[in-house]
Design a protein around this motif. Structure first.
Motif: not given
Length: 332
Positions: A95-109, A139-149, A79-80
């Protein structure tokens, strides 16, 4: 091949991506560097990936730089989606992944790919400072993802599955074989090079090519495609040429032209026998579905697909993997 195996639950013999270089009588030639070929649906159409299957089951999906993700497979993408773009740095992808996850219809996967560890391993070897630095970068990028979530209140109900498509073995300086020295080009054409080398005998030379290639050699072994080791479960797909050669660990094969341009020094490669410890890759999973601080027995890449189906709570077609392989990783 391994990326699509994880996405489909099928081994290359069934999903059709049998090498980074391959040929098909109807489609022509496939090379990772050929964007037009990579985006041609016919190469991928032997199997449906998890993002297509999940979308059809009512889940919203996303794919970022993941192999096959920019192709309309059976007429459908995630879908995205965002195409593979090596200029896009790891933090930008997060950052793009987190933007996707902030959408009203955010992805499940969401499927994401980072090539930086692989590239550093190829250029400098798995024991190099550059390889270690690339691991730190991801590793730092995954850390950013975890912190963003966590900042968005999503971490407690998000499962992260971190995998790699293969391991990496060191290739000492000079450990190379020219495919032209394996057999004369007028007798057999090298369809793929690297660690799994495939040869298509030229017309009228099938018997002679077998006589020269098949058997054990100093730095590689060769088989007719129908006699490959049974445990590889490889050799029946129409895109696999008549003769397959497997390099021994720590050796590369390529054309003389490519080898002449190769910089001196230690390198790294993969695609060797999958029984070798160096070919193992990480499986790290965290989230509400998983036990904490638990180590499980090694799994195969095909086992990731049924696990994703369980996490998404959807029914998937039965493939070559088993959910039982990851059962001990799951929380009660």
């Amino acid at each position: 091949p391994n990326h699509y195996t994880m996405a489909t639950g099928l081994r290359p013999d069934r999903h059709g991506i049998v090498h980074n270089q391959m040929e098909d009588p109807e489609l022509g030639r496939f090379e990772l560097s050929d964007v037009e070929a990579v985006r041609t649906p016919g190469w991928w159409s032997d199997a449906l990936p998890i993002w297509v299957l999940a979308s059809r089951a009512g889940r919203r999906t996303a794919s970022l730089s993941y192999p096959g993700g920019e192709v309309a497979i059976d007429g459908q993408r995630a879908d995205l989606w965002h195409p593979y773009d090596e200029s896009m740095q790891p933090q930008q992808r997060i950052e793009l992944m987190l933007q996707w996850l902030e959408q009203e219809q955010r992805p499940d996967f969401v499927a994401g790919y980072f090539e930086h560890v692989d590239k550093a391993g190829h250029y400098y070897g798995p024991n190099s400072e550059q390889y270690a630095s690339a691991i730190e970068l991801i590793d730092a990028a995954i850390g950013t993802l975890v912190q963003g979530l966590e900042q968005r209140g999503m971490l407690a109900h998000t499962n992260l599955v971190i995998v790699s498509d293969h391991g990496m073995a060191e290739v000492p300086d000079g450990n190379t074989v020219a495919v032209e020295d394996m057999i004369a080009p007028e007798l057999a054409r090298a369809v793929s090079v690297g660690q799994l080398i495939s040869f298509a005998p030229t017309p009228g030379n099938a018997d002679k090519a077998r006589q020269i290639l098949v058997g054990q050699h100093r730095n590689y072994d060769c088989w007719p495609r129908e006699q490959l080791p049974e445990r590889w479960e490889f050799g029946s797909h129409r895109r696999i040429p008549a003769i397959i050669c497997q390099m021994h660990e720590g050796w590369d094969a390529n054309t003389r032209q490519v080898l002449a341009k190769r910089r001196p020094g230690v390198r790294g490669s993969h695609g060797y026998d999958n029984a070798l410890p160096s070919m193992r890759s990480p499986f790290i999973a965290i989230g509400p579905a998983f036990r904490q601080r638990t180590v499980i027995e090694p799994i195969e890449n095909v086992d990731i697909f049924p696990l994703l189906g369980k996490l998404l709570q959807i029914e998937l077609p039965h493939g070559d993997g088993e959910l039982e392989a990851t059962a001990n990783a799951l929380a009660d």
